[in-house]
Design a protein around this motif. Sequence first.
Motif, mmCIF file in Angstrom:
data_model
loop_
_atom_site.group_PDB
_atom_site.id
_atom_site.type_symbol
_atom_site.label_atom_id
_atom_site.label_comp_id
_atom_site.label_asym_id
_atom_site.label_seq_id
_atom_site.Cartn_x
_atom_site.Cartn_y
_atom_site.Cartn_z
ATOM 1 N N TYR A 36 2.751 -0.310 -7.584
ATOM 2 C CA TYR A 36 1.650 0.152 -6.759
ATOM 3 C C TYR A 36 0.675 -1.004 -6.557
ATOM 4 N N ARG A 37 -0.139 -0.919 -5.524
ATOM 5 C CA ARG A 37 -1.173 -1.934 -5.337
ATOM 6 C C ARG A 37 -2.437 -1.279 -4.794
ATOM 7 N N GLN A 38 -3.549 -1.929 -5.113
ATOM 8 C CA GLN A 38 -4.839 -1.454 -4.619
ATOM 9 C C GLN A 38 -5.646 -2.643 -4.146
ATOM 10 N N ARG A 44 -5.083 3.236 -3.926
ATOM 11 C CA ARG A 44 -3.857 2.684 -4.484
ATOM 12 C C ARG A 44 -2.661 3.251 -3.722
#
Length: 123
Positions: A36-38, A44
């Motif tokens: 995941y990325r934010q 996110r």
Amino acid sequence: VQPVESGGGLVQAGGSLRLSCAISGTTFSLNPMGWYRQAPGKQRELVAAISSGGGSTNYADSVKGRFTISRDNAKNTMYLQMNSLKAEDTAVYYCNAAGEKLGPLIAGLGYYWGQGTQVTVSS
């Protein structure tokens, strides 16, 4: 159990990075997993997921053809190879379990969220 992410850094656009995620304990090989990325000011998002045995994968449209997710269950470790990086890939990257059908994890499930690893792509 809290994942430990590593491998982030500062890279120029077009460059590559390889992220790693290590999880202790005996449940890793049983769970589908995801990266995941934010990004700042954004929610996110799931960018890549892999089935428990590694035979199936799922990617967000924004990273298809550039990112490759893999796992080594013997080492309780998951990887994300990121090629052709773009400025819009800049974010903190986290690993955790994946949800149903290799989709996003339902809130409250999975492992505790780790500190993540910062990826910064300069244009």
